[in-house]
Scaffold this motif. Structure first.
Motif, PDB file in Angstrom:
ATOM      1  N   ASN A  27       0.965  -1.194  -0.024  1.00 18.90           N
ATOM      2  CA  ASN A  27       0.149  -0.089   0.039  1.00 18.90           C
ATOM      3  C   ASN A  27       0.738   1.208   0.043  1.00 18.90           C
ATOM      4  O   ASN A  27       1.796   1.266   0.719  1.00 18.90           O
ATOM      5  CB  ASN A  27      -0.957   0.238   1.224  1.00 18.90           C
ATOM      6  CG  ASN A  27      -1.829  -1.143   1.462  1.00 18.90           C
ATOM      7  OD1 ASN A  27      -2.587  -1.275   0.575  1.00 18.90           O
ATOM      8  ND2 ASN A  27      -1.549  -2.084   2.333  1.00 18.90           N
ATOM      9  N   LEU A  29       0.885   5.410   0.025  1.00 19.60           N
ATOM     10  CA  LEU A  29       0.204   6.651   0.196  1.00 19.60           C
ATOM     11  C   LEU A  29       0.873   7.937  -0.305  1.00 19.60           C
ATOM     12  O   LEU A  29       2.033   8.113   0.275  1.00 19.60           O
ATOM     13  CB  LEU A  29      -0.238   6.870   1.712  1.00 19.60           C
ATOM     14  CG  LEU A  29      -0.897   8.198   1.857  1.00 19.60           C
ATOM     15  CD1 LEU A  29      -2.360   8.421   1.431  1.00 19.60           C
ATOM     16  CD2 LEU A  29      -0.909   8.760   3.425  1.00 19.60           C
ATOM     17  N   HIS A 331       3.651   5.017   3.532  1.00 18.65           N
ATOM     18  CA  HIS A 331       2.198   4.959   3.708  1.00 18.65           C
ATOM     19  C   HIS A 331       1.816   5.201   5.233  1.00 18.65           C
ATOM     20  O   HIS A 331       1.254   6.041   5.385  1.00 18.65           O
ATOM     21  CB  HIS A 331       1.855   3.370   3.566  1.00 18.65           C
ATOM     22  CG  HIS A 331       0.347   3.074   3.556  1.00 18.65           C
ATOM     23  ND1 HIS A 331      -0.174   2.446   4.754  1.00 18.65           N
ATOM     24  CD2 HIS A 331      -0.679   3.046   2.994  1.00 18.65           C
ATOM     25  CE1 HIS A 331      -1.366   2.377   4.977  1.00 18.65           C
ATOM     26  NE2 HIS A 331      -1.792   2.854   3.593  1.00 18.65           N
TER      27      HIS A 331
END
Ligand SMILES: [Zn+2]
Length: 346
Positions: A27, A29, A331
């Motif tokens: 993941n 971000l 992230h």
């Protein structure tokens, strides 16, 4: 010259697979992405260059679909999330761009909208209502100038107690592009940030582009000023110099460093370098002309996003950050700020 898709298949993708993919968490971000529609412009940015409105422009339009498309190409196999906002300049109708961001983010997953806001733009009551109804996580502070004409603007010219009291109340993110040609290396700007952080300890201040310190010398003159300000974090958008990041990490906990792109700018292929005492974007041919942008086809290059990632990885390696600390930059560090925002549920 090879076409874009061929370039992607033969240069970008192999480079990503070899140098980037396994280093990033599943993941990702991105703490700094612009999204807007050309209809939000009040003046045509590419036709009014004399005012500097075309500064840093790479494309006329950058919609949610454009962002998705770039994220899918640049981060294949990763779950991409983004803190997103419109185009924070006087060339754009801010009410329309804010509405577009709030509406678009609400219909998609993994997007955290910020409202363009700043001193004198909206009365407190209206600002508070817009933040709550628009589900905004905070502000991208309005840039009240054109291009790189920063003159002697101060932090106090950009943010007033009206915006900051609301940020304090809801622990909002305050994403700030610091002004002046000396950036965060300017002692007046340093004092402005220190005062903001101390007066509003619950506001979550994030300095865009690591306080605009793209060069090691700038970072050296700047990093000490935010050392003890625990509610000040830094986004790494467009910072591609590992030494600058290493100098920053000598002063602050890596938890305060957040991966960010500044899409659409680093979807260009090239790298931000420095020559003498200023950055220069060295990019492949075919982009609109802009200040400090040098175009050439006499090099191999991939997405600037990869250069941001590599600079972070190289700095983390030099500073001997653990794998968990390094991955958190991409992230978890940013999600922690987002999860701390405390808007009333509607
Ligand atoms: Zn930006």
């Amino acid at each position: 010259m090879i076409n874009d898709q061929e370039h992607y298949k033969t240069i970008d993708l192999p480079f990503y697979k070899e140098h980037i993919e396994t280093k990033l968490p599943a993941n990702v971000l991105d703490f700094h992405a612009h999204v807007w529609h050309s209809s939000h412009y009040m003046i045509d940015p590419l036709k009014n260059n004399e005012k500097g409105s075309g500064y840093m422009i790479t494309t006329n339009d950058y919609t949610f679909d454009s962002l998705r498309k770039d994220a899918d190409r640049i981060f294949p196999g990763k779950d991409y999330k983004a803190v997103c906002f419109g185009n924070p300049t006087p060339a754009v109708d801010q009410a329309r761009t804010n509405e577009y961001i709030s509406d678009g983010a609400s219909k998609r997953s993994g997007l955290f909208p910020l409202m363009i806001a700043g001193k004198g733009l909206l009365p407190g009551e209206e600002l508070e209502k817009t933040i709550i109804h628009g589900n905004f996580y905070g502000y991208k502070v309005f840039l009240n100038w054109y291009g790189d004409n920063y003159a002697d603007i101060t932090i106090e010219d950009m943010l007033s107690p009206v915006e900051m009291n609301i940020a304090e109340k809801y622990r909002l993110i305050v994403l700030l592009h610091v002004p002046t040609s000396d950036r965060l290396a300017n002692p007046v700007i340093q004092r402005g940030i220190q005062k903001l952080a101390e007066d509003y300890p619950s506001a979550q201040i994030v300095l865009a582009h690591c306080g605009r310190c793209y060069l090691p010398d700038q970072m050296k003159a700047a990093a000490h000023s935010i050392k003890d300000l625990h509610n000040v974090s830094l986004d790494s958008s467009m910072v591609m110099d590992p030494t600058a990041l290493e100098i920053l990490l000598e002063q602050i906990d890596s938890k305060r460093l957040l991966f960010a792109t500044d899409f659409p700018v680093p979807a260009m292929r090239g790298r931000r370098v420095y020559v003498m005492d200023h950055w220069v974007d060295l990019v492949l041919d075919g982009y609109p002309e802009s200040g400090y942008r040098v175009q050439s086809d006499n090099m191999r290059a991939s997405f600037m996003v990869y250069e941001i990632i590599l600079a972070l990885l190289r700095a983390a390696d030099r500073m001997r950050l653990s794998e968990a600390e390094t991955q958190a930059i991409f992230h978890d560090n940013g999600m922690e700020l987002i999860n701390r925002v405390a808007l009333p549920s509607q």
